[in-house]
Design a protein around this motif. Sequence first.
Motif, PDB file in Angstrom:
ATOM      1  N   GLY A   1       0.781  -1.237   0.000  1.00 31.67           N
ATOM      2  CA  GLY A   1       0.000   0.000   0.000  1.00 31.67           C
ATOM      3  C   GLY A   1       0.810   1.283   0.000  1.00 31.67           C
ATOM      4  N   LEU A   2       2.133   1.172   0.012  1.00 31.52           N
ATOM      5  CA  LEU A   2       2.983   2.367   0.039  1.00 31.52           C
ATOM      6  C   LEU A   2       3.284   2.866  -1.373  1.00 31.52           C
ATOM      7  CD1 LEU A   2       5.715   1.403   2.672  1.00 31.52           C
ATOM      8  CD2 LEU A   2       3.772   2.909   3.002  1.00 31.52           C
ATOM      9  N   PRO A   3       3.595   4.167  -1.515  1.00 29.81           N
ATOM     10  CA  PRO A   3       4.117   4.643  -2.798  1.00 29.81           C
ATOM     11  C   PRO A   3       5.430   3.914  -3.111  1.00 29.81           C
ATOM     12  CG  PRO A   3       3.518   6.490  -1.384  1.00 29.81           C
ATOM     13  CD  PRO A   3       3.391   5.245  -0.554  1.00 29.81           C
ATOM     14  N   VAL A   4       5.691   3.695  -4.392  1.00 27.64           N
ATOM     15  CA  VAL A   4       6.846   2.894  -4.809  1.00 27.64           C
ATOM     16  C   VAL A   4       8.158   3.442  -4.244  1.00 27.64           C
ATOM     17  CG1 VAL A   4       8.239   2.283  -6.820  1.00 27.64           C
ATOM     18  CG2 VAL A   4       5.786   1.893  -6.841  1.00 27.64           C
ATOM     19  N   GLU A   5       8.306   4.755  -4.262  1.00 20.88           N
ATOM     20  CA  GLU A   5       9.556   5.356  -3.781  1.00 20.88           C
ATOM     21  C   GLU A   5       9.791   5.029  -2.300  1.00 20.88           C
ATOM     22  OE1 GLU A   5      11.571   9.767  -3.680  1.00 20.88           O
ATOM     23  OE2 GLU A   5       9.991   9.385  -5.156  1.00 20.88           O
ATOM     24  N   ASP A   6       8.736   5.144  -1.482  1.00 17.95           N
ATOM     25  CA  ASP A   6       8.850   4.823  -0.053  1.00 17.95           C
ATOM     26  C   ASP A   6       9.161   3.336   0.144  1.00 17.95           C
ATOM     27  OD1 ASP A   6       8.159   7.438   0.287  1.00 17.95           O
ATOM     28  OD2 ASP A   6       6.157   7.053   1.102  1.00 17.95           O
ATOM     29  N   ALA A   7       8.484   2.497  -0.635  1.00 19.33           N
ATOM     30  CA  ALA A   7       8.682   1.050  -0.527  1.00 19.33           C
ATOM     31  C   ALA A   7      10.127   0.678  -0.837  1.00 19.33           C
ATOM     32  CB  ALA A   7       7.730   0.316  -1.469  1.00 19.33           C
ATOM     33  N   ILE A   8      10.693   1.290  -1.883  1.00 16.23           N
ATOM     34  CA  ILE A   8      12.080   0.997  -2.262  1.00 16.23           C
ATOM     35  C   ILE A   8      13.034   1.403  -1.140  1.00 16.23           C
ATOM     36  CG2 ILE A   8      13.946   1.698  -3.827  1.00 16.23           C
ATOM     37  CD1 ILE A   8      11.796   1.733  -6.075  1.00 16.23           C
ATOM     38  N   ASN A   9      12.774   2.564  -0.528  1.00 17.57           N
ATOM     39  CA  ASN A   9      13.636   3.019   0.562  1.00 17.57           C
ATOM     40  C   ASN A   9      13.551   2.102   1.778  1.00 17.57           C
ATOM     41  OD1 ASN A   9      14.892   5.230  -0.626  1.00 17.57           O
ATOM     42  ND2 ASN A   9      13.130   6.543  -0.226  1.00 17.57           N
ATOM     43  N   ILE A  10      12.345   1.650   2.109  1.00 17.20           N
ATOM     44  CA  ILE A  10      12.182   0.735   3.255  1.00 17.20           C
ATOM     45  C   ILE A  10      12.923  -0.571   2.986  1.00 17.20           C
ATOM     46  CG2 ILE A  10      10.494  -0.748   4.415  1.00 17.20           C
ATOM     47  CD1 ILE A  10       8.596   1.659   4.406  1.00 17.20           C
ATOM     48  N   LEU A  11      12.761  -1.103   1.773  1.00 13.29           N
ATOM     49  CA  LEU A  11      13.422  -2.367   1.435  1.00 13.29           C
ATOM     50  C   LEU A  11      14.941  -2.231   1.439  1.00 13.29           C
ATOM     51  CD1 LEU A  11      11.080  -3.616  -1.409  1.00 13.29           C
ATOM     52  CD2 LEU A  11      11.288  -4.572   0.878  1.00 13.29           C
TER      53      LEU A  11
END
Length: 113
Positions: A29-39
Motif C-alpha cells: 500500500g505504500l508509494p513505490v519510492e517509499d517502498a524501495i527506501n524501506i526495502l
Amino acid sequence: MADMETKAVAKYQRLSPQKARLVARNVLGLPVEDAINILRFTPKKAAKLIGKVLHSAVANAEQLPGVDVDNLVVKQVLVNEGPTLKRIKPRAMGRANRILKRTSHITVVVAES
C-alpha cells in the motif's frame, strides 16, 4: 483513465515464504519510492529479492503509454510457496533427518494512485 496495473513475478526464490511475507507486509500500500527506501534498509534476504521484483514491476509499468511512474503505489505483494527441495542430514547411529529447503514465488503488483 482506468486504473492501470502492472506486475512482475520472481519464481523459485530460495527463501521460505513465511520469512518473505514478514518483509512483504511492510511495503504493501505504500508509494513505490517509499517502498524501495524501506526495502533498501531492511536487513533481510527477502528485502533484496522483493526489491528486485518491485524494480521490475516499475520497469514494466514504464513501458505502458500514459503511466506516471511517480504516482505508482504497491497494490499487492503475494508470496506463494514454490516446490520444496528435500535434503537429508546424517545423524548418529545411522539415522537421517529430513531437511526442507523451501522456495517462494514472489509477485508484486503496482498501480497508479
